[in-house]
Structure formats: structure tokens, C-alpha cells
Scaffold this active site. Sequence first.
Site, mmCIF file in Angstrom:
data_model
loop_
_atom_site.group_PDB
_atom_site.id
_atom_site.type_symbol
_atom_site.label_atom_id
_atom_site.label_comp_id
_atom_site.label_asym_id
_atom_site.label_seq_id
_atom_site.Cartn_x
_atom_site.Cartn_y
_atom_site.Cartn_z
ATOM 1 N N GLY A 1 0.837 -1.195 0.000
ATOM 2 C CA GLY A 1 0.000 0.000 0.000
ATOM 3 C C GLY A 1 0.867 1.237 0.000
ATOM 4 N N GLU A 2 0.374 2.315 0.614
ATOM 5 C CA GLU A 2 1.090 3.591 0.723
ATOM 6 C C GLU A 2 1.304 4.280 -0.622
ATOM 7 O OE1 GLU A 2 4.834 3.150 2.732
ATOM 8 O OE2 GLU A 2 3.979 2.098 4.446
ATOM 9 N N GLY A 3 0.799 3.724 -1.710
ATOM 10 C CA GLY A 3 1.116 4.267 -3.026
ATOM 11 C C GLY A 3 2.464 3.813 -3.534
#
Length: 340
Positions: free
Chosen positions: A306-308
Site C-alpha cells: 500500500g502507501e502508493g
Amino acid sequence: MSLSETALPFDDIRNLVKSMPGPDEEALQKVRDRDSQLTKPAGSLGRLEEIAEWLAAWSGNTPPKVSRPMVAIFASAHGVADEGVSAFPSAVNKQMVENFAAGGAAINQLCRVNDIGLKVFDLAVDMPTPSITREDAMDEANCAATMAYGMEALAGGIDLICLGEMGIGNTTVAAAVFHGLFGGEASDWIGRGTGVDDDGLARKREAVEKAVARLNGETDPLEILRKVGGREIAAMAGLIIAARLQRVPVIVDGFVTTAAAAVVYAMNPSGLDHCLFAHVSAEHAHGRVLERLGKDALFDFGMRLGEGSGAALAAGVVKAASEMHSGMATFADAGVSGKS
């Protein structure tokens, strides 16, 4: 961009989706014409050439350029996390927001190496949404307001936006959104997320089953979003819509960000044409979702952070495609003989 105070909140969202513009065909043709003259065999750079075309078509810029890319991380908290569906506690939400601010997360390093801006949007991580197994995550007004908040992330002249998220329990929430939108069984959409064991996976499946049972056959994408989604998914869905209206290309990250994209797709199947999907998540259902959306991810590195993180990596590829097209000489410029 603002929502009216007279219509029902979701009516405003639906009207925005209906008004989405198509690609800039003139810009697209200019890129194709220039590409045919560049010092390389036609098609020899494969998907990089397609990305250059995509960037021009949805930004309107020729030659295509990326001057102000940004990763937007939306952080939220979920009541369902208290039901043992994650390997990490909800306290991690606030701790990770602080880690982002201190520059210590994986996404900070990826943004630094690719020269990408980063903004973190704290969607009340101290106030989890109700557990979707028992209550709706949001009412209509709050869901629409959160989508509107996501729309504002484009302020400041951003010309490429990368979606990111953080929220313990949000792979459960995303699975519920996919299950509500696309049917099947709960087991089709769940995975191990942050690394739950077999018992945690069973609790996750049960949570998704209970949440979707509460939908009672609901098919409206926005209603599904507000009932079993989360604030970060709502904000990212709003951002996808705003980016289309403002001609800003979007890079979608992984499993949870794709849940936001799926909501937009369910409202308008062409509503994701301005989106590039970065990678296939290690969450096993992500590949199934991408197939359902008709999208091919750029790469599969077995990532599930996640987190980009995947979107930031993909942004480096997009920047490379832009520079390749813009900076390469034509046959005439370089005095190189063309194809005989």
C-alpha cells in the site's frame, strides 16, 4: 469544484461522473505523428510508447510532460479492525502517519528517488468508522463530503496523481466493496493483507460475509461504498473523478486503491480511461479485479504494502516515457536515415 447544497449529496457525484470528458484526440494524434518520426523503429519501445500517448490524451499536453507528480496518501481507521482481521493493531494508523511525516516509510524513499511530491491526508485516524459487520461506515452526507475532500487533493497544479492509502483493516473493507460490486463469494475477494494467519483469514471472511449480507442486494455503487467502504476509499474515488474533470492522469496503486477505482467503474465503465494501474498486488483477488475492470497492470513485483508504493514506482516509468518521447530526436533532426 464543490458540491451543491440543494441536491442530495450523491446526486452531485453522479452528475460529475456523467460530465466526464473524453480524451484529447488532437493531442493524441500529435504524439502519434511525432512518434513515427523518432529515431527508433516503430513500436520498438512497446508500452512506453502507449504510456506517452495515454499521458497526452488525458492531460492535453503535447509533447507529454510530467512536471509536478504527487503521491496522495489517504489514511483512515476502521472499526472492523477490532474483530481480528489484521495482523497489526489500529494504533499503527497514527504511528504510520507520523512515520510518513518523519520521512521514514517506504513511500518516502520511493518518492525521493523518483522526485515525486508526497502529501498525507489524515482522515480522522483517531476516529474509526463503525464496524461494517454491524453498521454502515458512513451516511450519505459524510461519504459525499469525504469524496469532495479527496477532490481537493489536486490543488496546486499537480499534473500526475498517484493514489495511496493506509488503514489497518482496509483490505477487509476493500474486499467487502468488491464483493458488493461484483458478487461471488467472500472467499473470492479476501487475502492475508498484512499477514494474518489462518484463523485471522477465517475472521476476515466472516466479516466480509456479514458486511455484504447487510447490503441486502443493494447494487448502487455509491450506496455500497458508504455502507461497507471506508473514508480513504471514498476520498480516492472522489479524487479519480476530479482528476478526470481537470485532465490530470491518475496512477492507481494496489488492492485497496483499486476498490476506489471499482466504484467509479461501476458508475461508468469508461470512467477509468484516464487511469494507469501500477501493479498486480500479492493479494490474490487483485488480478481478478483488474481483469474485471479490463486493465493490465504495468508490473507484478509481489508487492502488498500500500502507501502508493507501486504507484510511485510506476510514476518513474511514466516520467521516463514522457522524457523519451519529448527528448528523442527525429530522423530529420539527427540526420539519420529513415526506414527504406
